[in-house]
Each structure stands twice: as structure tokens, then as C-alpha cells.
Design a protein around this motif. Structure first.
Motif, PDB file in Angstrom:
ATOM      1  N   LEU A  14       0.860  -0.943  -0.282  1.00 59.43           N
ATOM      2  CA  LEU A  14      -0.178   0.241   0.219  1.00 59.43           C
ATOM      3  C   LEU A  14       1.330   0.749  -0.128  1.00 59.43           C
ATOM      4  N   ALA A  15       0.741   2.080  -0.776  1.00 59.29           N
ATOM      5  CA  ALA A  15       1.313   3.443  -0.779  1.00 59.29           C
ATOM      6  C   ALA A  15       0.314   4.597  -1.094  1.00 59.29           C
ATOM      7  N   ASP A  16       0.648   5.575  -0.224  1.00 58.50           N
ATOM      8  CA  ASP A  16      -0.875   6.422   0.190  1.00 58.50           C
ATOM      9  C   ASP A  16      -0.398   7.850   0.968  1.00 58.50           C
ATOM     10  N   ASP A  17      -0.054   8.744   0.695  1.00 54.04           N
ATOM     11  CA  ASP A  17       0.483   9.382   2.032  1.00 54.04           C
ATOM     12  C   ASP A  17      -0.598  10.222   2.949  1.00 54.04           C
ATOM     13  N   VAL A  21      -6.352   6.637   4.726  1.00 53.48           N
ATOM     14  CA  VAL A  21      -6.369   6.154   3.504  1.00 53.48           C
ATOM     15  C   VAL A  21      -5.752   4.613   4.154  1.00 53.48           C
ATOM     16  N   ARG A  22      -4.625   5.136   4.402  1.00 49.62           N
ATOM     17  CA  ARG A  22      -3.819   3.596   3.969  1.00 49.62           C
ATOM     18  C   ARG A  22      -4.951   2.105   5.373  1.00 49.62           C
ATOM     19  N   GLY A  24      -8.034   2.782   6.074  1.00 49.00           N
ATOM     20  CA  GLY A  24      -9.176   2.010   5.666  1.00 49.00           C
ATOM     21  C   GLY A  24      -8.549   0.965   4.480  1.00 49.00           C
ATOM     22  N   LEU A  25      -7.243   1.189   3.858  1.00 48.68           N
ATOM     23  CA  LEU A  25      -7.620   0.437   2.467  1.00 48.68           C
ATOM     24  C   LEU A  25      -7.329  -0.807   2.707  1.00 48.68           C
ATOM     25  N   ALA A  26      -5.492  -1.206   4.152  1.00 46.01           N
ATOM     26  CA  ALA A  26      -5.486  -2.032   4.765  1.00 46.01           C
ATOM     27  C   ALA A  26      -6.444  -3.129   5.769  1.00 46.01           C
ATOM     28  N   GLY A  27      -7.354  -1.731   6.583  1.00 46.14           N
ATOM     29  CA  GLY A  27      -8.701  -2.650   7.272  1.00 46.14           C
ATOM     30  C   GLY A  27      -9.299  -3.470   5.541  1.00 46.14           C
ATOM     31  N   ILE A  28      -9.803  -3.157   4.241  1.00 47.99           N
ATOM     32  CA  ILE A  28     -10.229  -3.623   3.517  1.00 47.99           C
ATOM     33  C   ILE A  28      -9.930  -4.768   3.087  1.00 47.99           C
ATOM     34  N   LEU A  29      -8.209  -4.966   2.971  1.00 51.77           N
ATOM     35  CA  LEU A  29      -7.660  -5.912   2.496  1.00 51.77           C
ATOM     36  C   LEU A  29      -7.519  -6.843   3.164  1.00 51.77           C
ATOM     37  N   GLY A  30      -7.684  -6.995   4.403  1.00 53.73           N
ATOM     38  CA  GLY A  30      -7.345  -7.416   6.164  1.00 53.73           C
ATOM     39  C   GLY A  30      -8.804  -8.651   6.217  1.00 53.73           C
ATOM     40  N   THR A  31      -9.879  -8.380   5.707  1.00 53.03           N
ATOM     41  CA  THR A  31     -11.297  -9.017   5.188  1.00 53.03           C
ATOM     42  C   THR A  31     -11.035 -10.092   4.873  1.00 53.03           C
ATOM     43  N   ASP A  32      -9.427 -10.214   3.909  1.00 51.65           N
ATOM     44  CA  ASP A  32      -9.695 -11.362   2.943  1.00 51.65           C
ATOM     45  C   ASP A  32      -8.622 -11.595   3.164  1.00 51.65           C
ATOM     46  N   ASP A  33      -8.733 -13.230   3.605  1.00 44.49           N
ATOM     47  CA  ASP A  33      -7.337 -14.086   4.561  1.00 44.49           C
ATOM     48  C   ASP A  33      -6.507 -14.743   3.307  1.00 44.49           C
ATOM     49  N   SER A  34      -6.916 -14.003   1.797  1.00 44.35           N
ATOM     50  CA  SER A  34      -6.350 -14.847   1.102  1.00 44.35           C
ATOM     51  C   SER A  34      -5.193 -13.644   0.207  1.00 44.35           C
ATOM     52  N   VAL A  35      -4.795 -12.554   1.186  1.00 41.32           N
ATOM     53  CA  VAL A  35      -4.017 -11.550   0.732  1.00 41.32           C
ATOM     54  C   VAL A  35      -3.539 -10.875   1.968  1.00 41.32           C
ATOM     55  N   ARG A  36      -2.103 -10.037   2.074  1.00 43.73           N
ATOM     56  CA  ARG A  36      -1.463  -9.851   2.614  1.00 43.73           C
ATOM     57  C   ARG A  36      -1.287  -9.238   2.467  1.00 43.73           C
ATOM     58  N   VAL A  37      -0.977  -7.865   3.534  1.00 42.28           N
ATOM     59  CA  VAL A  37      -0.847  -6.826   2.954  1.00 42.28           C
ATOM     60  C   VAL A  37       1.411  -6.428   3.836  1.00 42.28           C
ATOM     61  N   VAL A  38       2.343  -6.502   2.361  1.00 41.45           N
ATOM     62  CA  VAL A  38       3.119  -7.088   3.566  1.00 41.45           C
ATOM     63  C   VAL A  38       4.006  -5.500   3.720  1.00 41.45           C
ATOM     64  N   ALA A  39       3.363  -4.726   3.629  1.00 38.60           N
ATOM     65  CA  ALA A  39       4.827  -3.250   3.626  1.00 38.60           C
ATOM     66  C   ALA A  39       3.174  -1.553   3.302  1.00 38.60           C
TER      67      ALA A  39
END
Length: 223
Positions: A14-17, A21-22, A24-39
Motif C-alpha cells: 500500500l502506498a498513500d501519503d 486512507v492507508r 482504510g485500505l489495509a482494513g478492507i484487504l484484511g477482511t480477505d484471508d487470501s490477501v496479506r499486506v506486506v508493507a
């Protein structure tokens, strides 16, 4: 030939200044077990370093991130760090940024104000080699004519009609954001056969990548 099932989670950067917003995006992605935010990073320079360090499958880039813009960052990723899929996060009123991102090879666009499900659809489509536009972005491109900066609408139908009936079927599914594996399953073809069709479609239409091919499909359908 069937696709090999993915066993490891999709790696997303995720890249956002804007911290909210970061988050919020991380929270949405965190609802999907097949996705991992690495940075999670806040600048273009940090993005480039994080791409090299984490080798993500998908990079989410804020279009207007500063001081190094998301567009500059996208261009540098394409030039120096291989080819992770890159999705641009945008808002209405940024048509000129969307147009430039298409030219630079973005794999899709997601609206910050859109349905959270669109983000997950976009990440999965991009990771599997597809292209994804939030529906509102697609409509905006067609309504404002920004997409025609690269592919003139009046030529889209002509280019579409140069294709064989099977290639037209494949291109329509590319326009829907499907990967080669998904198209193969939908049309009951070998994935290698789909790849051959996609290569022929790009060559025949003059599209430089799947995003431009998707625009041809959208414009031909709207003719």
C-alpha cells in the motif's frame, strides 16, 4: 491445461501519503484471508524500496501521492523493479491522471470512494494477470472521452472486427477483467491457447497491454 491453485496469500503493498486512507485500505484487504499486506508506505521513494524488499504481487498506488507522484512512481517501477501489478487509487476529477497512468501501463483503477468490494476484486484480477476498472471509472473514461487519447473510439469497433469470433470472445472477457486462467475456464480452452489468442489480439488491434485491450473492448461494446 488448468491453472495451478495459489497456496500463498497475495502480497500487497500500500502506498498513500494519507494515513487514514492507508488504514482504510489495509482494513478492507484484511477482511480477505487470501490477501496479506506486506508493507505500508507514504512516498514514492519508500514505495520503490519496499517493492524491491518485499516483492509484492500487487502495488496499490495513490495517483497524487507526493512529493514523488504515483505516476512517477509507476513509471519508475516499470523501468527498474520488474513488473508487479500496479493498481492506481484515484478520485473523481482526476481524469488526466487516469489517462497518463494508462499510458504508463497501470493494471487498473480503484476509486477511494467506491464500494470496498471493488478493491478486493481489483487486487485479485491484477494478481492473476487481468486488468480492472472500477465501473464508475470506466463510465467516466467513456463519457469524457479521456480513453480516446490512446485508442480513438471510432477505430475501436474497426479493430474489434478484425479479430476472429473466438478472439472477440476472449477480448470481451479481458475487458471484464478476467485473467488468462479464468478465460480458459469460461471458454473451456487450454490456458496456453488463451495466451496465444491474447498475443494475437494485442498484435492485431495494436494495443500495448491488457488495459488498452480492455478499453478497446469497452469502446467497441459502447459503439
Amino acid at each position: 491445461m488448468s491453472a495451478v491453485p495459489r497456496t500463498a496469500p497475495l502480497r500487497v503493498l500500500l502506498a498513500d501519503d494519507e494515513p487514514l486512507v492507508r488504514a482504510g485500505l489495509a482494513g478492507i484487504l484484511g477482511t480477505d484471508d487470501s490477501v496479506r499486506v506486506v508493507a505500508e508506505v507514504s512516498s514514492g521513494e519508500e514505495t520503490l524500496a519496499a517493492v524491491r524488499a518485499n516483492r509484492p504481487d500487487v502495488v496499490l498506488l495513490d495517483v497524487r501521492m507526493g512529493p514523488m507522484s504515483g505516476l512517477d512512481t509507476l513509471a519508475e517501477i516499470r523501468r527498474t523493479t520488474g513488473s508487479p501489478s500496479c493498481l492506481m487509487v484515484t478520485t473523481f476529477g482526476e481524469d488526466e491522471y487516469v489517462a497518463e497512468a494508462i499510458r504508463l501501463g497501470a493494471d487498473g483503477f480503484v476509486l477511494k470512494s467506491g464500494d470496498p468490494r471493488e478493491l478486493l476484486l481489483a487486487v485479485h484480477a491484477a494478481a492473476e494477470g487481468g486488468a480492472y476498472f472500477s465501473p464508475a471509472v470506466s463510465r467516466r473514461l467513456l463519457q469524457t472521452g479521456m480513453g480516446t487519447r490512446f485508442i480513438a473510439r471510432q477505430h475501436a469497433r474497426e479493430r474489434f472486427e478484425r479479430l476472429t469470433p473466438r478472439e472477440q470472445e476472449v477480448l470481451a472477457l479481458v475487458g471484464d477483467g478476467l485473467s488468462n486462467a479464468e478465460i480458459a475456464r469460461r471458454l473451456h480452452l487450454a490456458e496456453g491457447t488463451v495466451k496465444v489468442h491474447v498475443t494475437s489480439i494485442l498484435r492485431t488491434t495494436g494495443a500495448r497491454n491488457r488495459v488498452e485491450a480492455a478499453l478497446i473492448a469497452a469502446q467497441a461494446a459502447a459503439w
